[in-house]
Structures are given as structure tokens and as C-alpha cells.
Design a protein around this motif. Structure first.
Motif, short mmCIF file in Angstrom:
data_model
loop_
_atom_site.label_atom_id
_atom_site.label_comp_id
_atom_site.label_asym_id
_atom_site.label_seq_id
_atom_site.Cartn_x
_atom_site.Cartn_y
_atom_site.Cartn_z
N THR A 12 0.72 -1.38 0.33
CA THR A 12 -0.25 0.35 0.05
C THR A 12 0.65 1.21 0.73
N THR B 298 2.37 1.37 -3.49
CA THR B 298 1.61 2.18 -4.92
C THR B 298 1.36 3.82 -4.40
N TYR C 202 2.15 6.66 -6.60
CA TYR C 202 1.42 7.70 -7.53
C TYR C 202 1.63 8.93 -7.47
N GLN D 204 -6.36 10.66 -12.34
CA GLN D 204 -7.15 10.85 -11.53
C GLN D 204 -8.75 10.30 -11.34
N LEU E 179 -8.40 6.66 -12.28
CA LEU E 179 -8.50 5.80 -11.65
C LEU E 179 -9.81 5.81 -10.34
N ALA F 51 -11.85 2.06 -9.29
CA ALA F 51 -12.37 1.51 -7.59
C ALA F 51 -13.27 1.32 -7.73
N TRP G 128 -1.96 -5.24 -3.02
CA TRP G 128 -1.71 -4.27 -4.14
C TRP G 128 -2.15 -3.63 -4.56
N VAL G 129 -3.71 -4.07 -5.00
CA VAL G 129 -4.92 -3.51 -5.61
C VAL G 129 -5.10 -2.77 -4.38
N VAL H 274 -3.33 0.60 -4.58
CA VAL H 274 -3.99 1.04 -5.95
C VAL H 274 -5.94 2.18 -5.89
N SER I 142 -5.65 4.84 -2.90
CA SER I 142 -4.92 5.79 -3.92
C SER I 142 -6.05 6.35 -5.13
#
Length: 497
Positions: free
Chosen positions: A7, A10, A14, A190, A193, A197, A325-326, A329, A332
């Protein structure tokens, strides 16, 4: 540190990417028009996603899902109002404002446009509108910094004071360096992203809770009122929630995207992209909160942080459902929502100070390089003031966001909307509308009459004041009418293509 290494990595990657984009934009920033409006060079895709990202702050991934989790779908009226308001803004204002600002002295800011559109030699309109922008947006910036600090605080176990600076530093850096292009390009990343999400998370929640039908059955069994759109909602309450959509006509950071698009011909494509993005994001946010009810019903051992603060529902769901890891992201995406709104608000404040105070009153003959660097310094100044306002996490800054939204919507909304639709509008009408709208919001908010959101009476009374004072006073000059007709002719010609 409470966050795991993936976390943290990432987040760092970012933030580094956002600063790299700022440095790339720096190379394309040669004058004040580039710094404030990107040289009016944005294409449909960037304009659409930048307008959406600058509008939707951390509320999209924290506030709205939290409200749905607590009360069910009855809280989604605000999303319906926002979608309607945004669509009408794209339809009636976007293209017209693009051509009218160009025909009125190539205006770079809203105060600049008002001053030129109504030939206000006294510069009262410019001064009043710039002051309104600075007051409300400094509050907005402070609320964004508080939201960013809360994210860093809960994710990495930092103290509030450390999280405050960590959350603000990256946004300040790329806004200060790259100006409007940096803000717009980062907004595009952004926005991408955020939609990723908000589509992925509710899908994974549904998979973990056994599919749509079973999930809805669990929610209905827990409390059937969660599925009732009118649960506890009065007519005034529903209208007040939907009236948030009125605010779009007067939000300077969103209107700036319309002013910066490369051509009025690009507006229809931008509208389609922007509205599709907005509908998917809002639907995803509602789904996160709604399906989250069933998820935590099935996993009561995980519900602690959400029971303590429902706005953490998106954060907690990503932590439990995804690979670290996801998760990094997806978390973020919250930072993206906060940073995208904060960056454009900082830039609008900087623009008002540079174009509408420094250049207009202090240094009318200042060179382009001087103005750009003054704008950069003002980004830093406004950010520091906002950080000072945000140092007390228990202050009422976050509660003032709806107040500021209503203030902009009522003070600027009718002025902007009527100025691009009616050539008979005058300076006195604009001034009366701005003052009546702002004062009505302040007075109504203090008294809370009828439980009605203050933007509704503010917008109505401001519109009446504009029409009344424009009719009673001196008629528009021939040059004002000529500029309006020329701009309207250009818009209609592009609209027919």
C-alpha cells in the motif's frame, strides 16, 4: 505504520506520477493564459474527465457510500440531483461560456468575464466576484486538506499534524509547478482511477455476498426500509437534496474547464464522456454503500471501523476484499478524488489573485513571466492559509462545504446562466444578482427556514433580481449587444454542425 508495504509503495508511485505530470506541464506553460486556462487547448476527453474529477472530491468515495450504508437508497436523491444539474450545465452553459469568454476580451477568469461582458469600468463586479471566490474556495481548500489528512492518518497511522502536510504537499507541488495543464492532465489520470475503483469494488462485494439477488435479500431481511427511496423523506427534503444540482451553474473550478476546451465543437463529445463517467461513478458509490450493508452483515467481526465511522466503508471493503497491491491502487483513488478537487480550487484562487487583483489593480503592465510566477507564489500562499485553517481537525470546515457550494451556486449561477442566454442583462442586474444570491444564502442558512437548502431561495431571488434590475436600469450598450450577438452566432453555427 499501520499500512503494509504494498500500500505504501503504490501511494508513493502514484504521488510521484502526479509530480512527474506537473513537471511535463511546466514545459508547456509559457504565459498566463497557459497557466490559468492551459492556452484553451484541452480536448474533449481531458475536458470531460477533468471537469468530473474536479467536481467529485473525497465525498464520492467516502461521504456518499457512508450515507447509503447508514440509511439506504433514500440518500441517493442527491446523486440524481447532481446528474441532472451537471447535464443541464453542459447543455446550456458549457459551449456558450466558451465562446462568450473569448468574445469578451479573451477572459481567463469568471471575474474577468463579468467585467468585460458588462463593461464594468468601475471594476466593482471584478472585485466582488474575486472576493467571493477567495473566501469560499479557501474554505473548500481547507476541507480538502482535512480529508487528505484523514486518509493518510488512517492508512499509515501518522499523527494528524504529519498527515496534514503529507496529504497537501504533493497537490501543492504539481499545481504550483504546472498550473492548469498539470491540474487537467492529473485530473484525467485521477478520474480514470476513480471510475476503476468504483466499478471494481461493488462487483467484488457482490461476488463475496453471493450475487445480486441474494445480496438484496439479505439487505431486505435486515431492514426493508433500506430499499425505500422515500424512507423518512419529506417533499422539502427530497427537493433540497436534488437542488444540489443547481450549484453547478456557479462553480468556478468546473466552469474553468468549459472556458479551456479547444473549441466549442468539442463540447458535445465532452458532454457525453463526462456524463457517462459521472453516472457510472455515482452509481458505483451508491452500490458500494448499499452492497456493503450485506457484506458487513455477513462479516460482523470486520464491521468495527465502519460502525465507528461509516465513511470508512470503501477503505475497509478494499482492505478485506483485495490483494494488498490492488488495495493500494484503490485507496489511491480516494487520494485522487481529494487531490483533483483541491488542485483546481488552489488554481482558481491563484487565478483570482493574479488576474483580478495583482494585474487589474497593482501591476496592469506586468509581463507574462512575472504574472505566471506571481500565480505560482499565490498557489503556495492560499495552500498555507488553508493548511492553517485545517490544523484543528475538529473545526467546522467540512460542514461548510455545502454552505460554500450553495454560496457559489446562488451568487454566480444565475449570473453565468442568464449572461450567456439573454443579451438584455446589464451590469446592475449582474451586481444585484450576485449580492442577492450571496446574502440570501447567508441569511437563510442562519435561520434554517422550512428546512429548505439555502441554494433554492438564493438561486430564485438572484434570478429575479437580475431580471428586475436589468429591466429598470440603463439598457445594454450597442457594443455589449454586438459582442453578445457575435458570440451567440458563433455558438449557434458550431451547434448546427
Amino acid at each position: 505504520m499501520t499500512a503494509n508495504t504494498p500500500t505504501l509503495i503504490t501511494f508513493v508511485v502514484y504521488i510521484a506520477l502526479m509530480i512527474f505530470i506537473g513537471l511535463a506541464a511546466y514545459r508547456s506553460t509559457n504565459n498566463l493564459s497557459d497557466y490559468i486556462l492551459g492556452g484553451r487547448s484541452l480536448g474533449s476527453f481531458v475536458t470531460a474527465l477533468s471537469a468530473g474529477a474536479s467536481d467529485m472530491s473525497g465525498w464520492l468515495l467516502m461521504g456518499l457510500p457512508g450515507a447509503i450504508y447508514l440509511s439506504g437508497v433514500s440518500e441517493s436523491w442527491i446523486a440524481i440531483g447532481l446528474i441532472a444539474g451537471a447535464w443541464l450545465n453542459w447543455l446550456f452553459v458549457a459551449g456558450r461560456l466558451r465562446v462568450h469568454t473569448e468574445h469578451n476580451g479573451n477572459a481567463l477568469t469568471l471575474p474577468d468575464y463579468f467585467s468585460s461582458r458588462f463593461e464594468d469600468n468601475s471594476r466593482v463586479l471584478r472585485l466582488l466576484s474575486a472576493v467571493i471566490i477567495l473566501v469560499f474556495f479557501t474554505i473548500y481548500c481547507a476541507s480538502g486538506i482535512v480529508a487528505g489528512a484523514r486518509l493518510f492518518e488512517s492508512t499509515f497511522g501518522l499523527s494528524y499534524e504529519t498527515a496534514l502536510w503529507a496529504g497537501a504537499a504533493a497537490t501543492i507541488a504539481y499545481t504550483l509547478i504546472g498550473g492548469f495543464l498539470a491540474v487537467s492532465w492529473t485530473d484525467t489520470v485521477q478520474a480514470s482511477l476513480m471510475i476503476f475503483a468504483l466499478i471494481l469494488t461493488p462487483v467484488l462485494v457482490l461476488v463475496s455476498t453471493g450475487g445480486f439477488d441474494q445480496t438484496v435479500a439479505v439487505i431486505e431481511a435486515q431492514n426493508v426500509e433500506y430499499l425505500d427511496m422515500f424512507k423518512g423523506a419529506s417533499f422539502v427534503g427530497v427537493i433540497s437534496l436534488m437542488a444540489w444540482g443547481l450549484g453547478y451553474f456557479g462553480q468556478p473550478h468546473i466552469l474553468a474547464r468549459f472556458m479551456a476546451i479547444d473549441s466549442v465543437k468539442s463540447i458535445p463529445a465532452a458532454r457525453r464522456i463526462g456524463m457517462a463517467w459521472m453516472i457510472l461513478c455515482l452509481a458505483g458509490a451508491v452500490a458500494v454503500g448499499f452492497f456493503g450493508i450485506a457484506y458487513f452483515q455477513a462479516h460482523p467481526e470486520q464491521v468495527g471501523p465502519v460502525s465507528e465511522n461509516p465513511e470508512r466503508i470503501f477503505i475497509e471493503l478494499t482492505k478485506w476484499l483485495f490483494n494488498p497491491w490492488v488495495t493500494g491502487v484503490l485507496l489511491s483513488a480516494i487520494l485522487a478524488a481529494v487531490m483533483s478537487t483541491l488542485s483546481c480550487q488552489l488554481l482558481v484562487c491563484s487565478s483570482a489573485l493574479t488576474e483580478d487583483f495583482y494585474k487589474a489593480f497593482l501591476r496592469p503592465h506586468a509581463g507574462e513571466r512575472e504574472l505566471v510566477w506571481f500565480g505560482r507564489v499565490m498557489v503556495l500562499v492560499v495552500a498555507l492559509v488553508a493548511i492553517l485553517m485545517a490544523t484543528n481537525p475538529d473545526n467546522r470546515v467540512l460542514g461548510l462545504v455545502s454552505y460554500a457550494w450553495a454560496g457559489f451556486g446562488a451568487a454566480f449561477g444565475p449570473v453565468v446562466l442568464i449572461s450567456v442566454l439573454w443579451k438584455g442583462m446589464t451590469r446592475n442586474g449582474a451586481l444585484a444578482g450576485m449580492l442577492v444570491g450571496a446574502v440570501t444564502v447567508i441569511v437563510w442558512k442562519q435561520n434554517g427556514w422550512l428546512g429548505l437548502y439555502e441554494i433554492i431561495p438564493g438561486f430564485i431571488f438572484a434570478s429575479i433580481a437580475i431580471l428586475l434590475f436589468s429591466k429598470l436600469g440603463k439598457a445594454p450598450s450597442s457594443t455589449m449587444l454586438q459582442r453578445f450577438d457575435a458570440a451567440d452566432k458563433e455558438y449557434q453555427a458550431a451547434h448546427r454542425l
